[in-house]
Design a protein around this motif. Structure first.
Motif, PDB file in Angstrom:
ATOM      1  N   SER A  43       0.825  -1.203   0.000  1.00  0.00           N
ATOM      2  CA  SER A  43       0.000   0.000   0.000  1.00  0.00           C
ATOM      3  C   SER A  43       0.863   1.259   0.000  1.00  0.00           C
ATOM      4  CB  SER A  43      -0.932   0.002   1.215  1.00  0.00           C
ATOM      5  OG  SER A  43      -0.182  -0.117   2.416  1.00  0.00           O
ATOM      6  N   ASP A  44       1.938   1.272   0.794  1.00  0.00           N
ATOM      7  CA  ASP A  44       2.850   2.423   0.810  1.00  0.00           C
ATOM      8  C   ASP A  44       3.625   2.523  -0.501  1.00  0.00           C
ATOM      9  OD1 ASP A  44       2.116   3.146   3.380  1.00  0.00           O
ATOM     10  OD2 ASP A  44       3.624   1.873   4.310  1.00  0.00           O
ATOM     11  N   LEU A  47       0.974   3.694  -3.294  1.00  0.00           N
ATOM     12  CA  LEU A  47       0.296   4.966  -3.066  1.00  0.00           C
ATOM     13  C   LEU A  47       1.237   6.103  -2.683  1.00  0.00           C
ATOM     14  CD1 LEU A  47      -2.810   3.648  -1.097  1.00  0.00           C
ATOM     15  CD2 LEU A  47      -2.503   3.912  -3.557  1.00  0.00           C
ATOM     16  N   SER A  48       2.473   5.797  -2.275  1.00  0.00           N
ATOM     17  CA  SER A  48       3.384   6.858  -1.833  1.00  0.00           C
ATOM     18  C   SER A  48       4.753   6.793  -2.506  1.00  0.00           C
ATOM     19  CB  SER A  48       3.558   6.789  -0.301  1.00  0.00           C
ATOM     20  OG  SER A  48       2.312   6.957   0.351  1.00  0.00           O
ATOM     21  N   VAL A  77      -3.654   0.188   7.072  1.00  0.00           N
ATOM     22  CA  VAL A  77      -4.444   0.262   5.840  1.00  0.00           C
ATOM     23  C   VAL A  77      -5.914   0.488   6.178  1.00  0.00           C
ATOM     24  CG1 VAL A  77      -5.153  -0.967   3.769  1.00  0.00           C
ATOM     25  CG2 VAL A  77      -2.835  -1.232   4.626  1.00  0.00           C
ATOM     26  N   ASP A  78      -6.446   1.618   5.744  1.00  0.00           N
ATOM     27  CA  ASP A  78      -7.864   1.887   5.967  1.00  0.00           C
ATOM     28  C   ASP A  78      -8.646   1.615   4.682  1.00  0.00           C
ATOM     29  OD1 ASP A  78      -7.448   4.050   4.263  1.00  0.00           O
ATOM     30  OD2 ASP A  78      -7.258   5.483   5.897  1.00  0.00           O
ATOM     31  N   ASP A  80     -10.113   3.535   2.547  1.00  0.00           N
ATOM     32  CA  ASP A  80      -9.807   4.372   1.383  1.00  0.00           C
ATOM     33  C   ASP A  80      -8.528   3.920   0.685  1.00  0.00           C
ATOM     34  OD1 ASP A  80     -12.050   5.975   1.788  1.00  0.00           O
ATOM     35  OD2 ASP A  80     -10.981   7.262   3.206  1.00  0.00           O
ATOM     36  N   LYS A  81      -7.526   3.533   1.474  1.00  0.00           N
ATOM     37  CA  LYS A  81      -6.276   3.042   0.896  1.00  0.00           C
ATOM     38  C   LYS A  81      -6.505   1.753   0.121  1.00  0.00           C
ATOM     39  CE  LYS A  81      -2.678   4.975   3.896  1.00  0.00           C
ATOM     40  NZ  LYS A  81      -1.554   4.632   4.815  1.00  0.00           N
ATOM     41  N   GLN A  84      -8.245   2.498  -3.202  1.00  0.00           N
ATOM     42  CA  GLN A  84      -7.331   3.101  -4.166  1.00  0.00           C
ATOM     43  C   GLN A  84      -6.318   2.085  -4.674  1.00  0.00           C
ATOM     44  OE1 GLN A  84      -5.406   6.659  -2.753  1.00  0.00           O
ATOM     45  NE2 GLN A  84      -4.276   6.985  -4.666  1.00  0.00           N
ATOM     46  N   LEU A  85      -5.853   1.227  -3.758  1.00  0.00           N
ATOM     47  CA  LEU A  85      -4.888   0.196  -4.134  1.00  0.00           C
ATOM     48  C   LEU A  85      -5.478  -0.745  -5.177  1.00  0.00           C
ATOM     49  CD1 LEU A  85      -2.057  -1.036  -3.446  1.00  0.00           C
ATOM     50  CD2 LEU A  85      -3.260  -2.506  -1.813  1.00  0.00           C
TER      51      LEU A  85
END
Length: 295
Positions: A43-44, A47-48, A77-78, A80-81, A84-85
């Protein structure tokens, strides 16, 4: 002498600059960077990290990093993440582990439908209804390994024909049972590995809607079975339900069976079902692994 010292000092400064340049992360080879990126949560990564530079953007989407996504108890990880993932790399994911992500709402779990190439899916501990599971599996025709919880209220009649078609191709199934049910086992006609965790509370034996009949499970569905494993929580109701599974196996024992394991606290009461199954296995199969509770 002064000139010599000055030259030495200049060389030292130059060496320091070279050393500093040599420590630049972006100068590492792609292979080394990929190895480093494997330790970063996906996820990081997606997304980042991939927004830092063009090089990291390309490496972060490398198949070796996106084919396997592990969100298992990733409390950072919520919903929304996750959404998006799934939108970003859903089509690239082959294995997805969301076990223990109990805080994610069902609508977020639904995002799994974006992962059309999924082969392995672990949803143990995630909120699932019969209808939600049906919608999800209908969109995953390549699925071969599945792990789910079967909770009170589960109704196999809610599973669509598309969902059952996906289940018919599943080779490995892990079910944690919180109610008296066969879950999706009768739909898994190609099963080679069946792992069952029985966590049924004793009071559930009074829920008539959860009652089982051996006839609910089609015997030929087990003929490709190679591994059978059952782990029982304390309680007589768990022993009663596992015997219903064993009754089906004793009626026609899979000839390819090579591992048969039952783990239960304390003893496991003798029954005709268990005796018949053991007699059948002794006649028709050669086991590599056998484990039975003390009885």
């Amino acid at each position: 002498m002064a000139s010599s010292c000055g030259g030495g000092e200049g060389a030292t400064v130059e060496s320091r600059e070279e050393l500093s340049n040599g420590m630049n992360l972006m100068d590492f080879s792609d292979e080394i960077l990929l190895h480093i990126l494997r330790y970063i949560p996906v996820s990081d990564l997606v997304l980042s990290i991939r927004r830092v530079s063009r090089k990291l953007a390309a490496l972060s989407l490398d198949k070796s990093l996106t084919h396997l996504v592990n969100l298992h108890k990733d409390y950072q990880v919520d919903k929304d993440k996750v959404k998006q993932l799934m939108r970003e790399i859903g089509k690239e994911i082959h294995e997805l582990n969301m076990a223990g992500c109990y805080w994610l709402p069902g609508s977020t779990v639904d995002q799994v439908t974006h992962c059309k190439s999924l082969v392995r899916l672990n949803l143990s501990g995630c909120p699932l209804t019969s209808l939600r599971l049906s919608k999800m599996l209908s969109a995953l025709p390549r699925l071969r390994s599945l792990a789910i919880d079967v909770n009170p209220g589960f109704d196999a009649s809610h599973l669509s024909s598309e969902c059952k078609a996906t289940l018919s191709r599943v080779l490995e199934l892990k079910q944690t049972l919180y109610t008296r049910s066969y879950g999706v086992v009768p739909c898994c006609t190609s099963l080679e590995k069946l792992l069952l965790h029985f966590e049924i509370l004793d009071r559930s034996c009074f829920i008539l809607s959860g009652q089982l009949m051996v006839g609910e499970s089609n015997v030929p569905h087990y003929q490709n079975l190679r591994v059978f494993y059952a782990r029982l929580a304390p309680g007589l109701v768990n022993q009663e339900v596992v015997r219903l599974y064993l009754a089906v196996l004793s009626d026609r024992t899979p000839e390819k069976l090579h591992a048969f394991l039952i783990s239960a606290p304390g003893g496991f009461a003798e029954s005709c079902t268990v005796k018949n199954l053991l007699d059948s296995m002794a006649r028709s199969v050669t086991l590599d692994a056998l484990q039975l509770p003390r009885s």
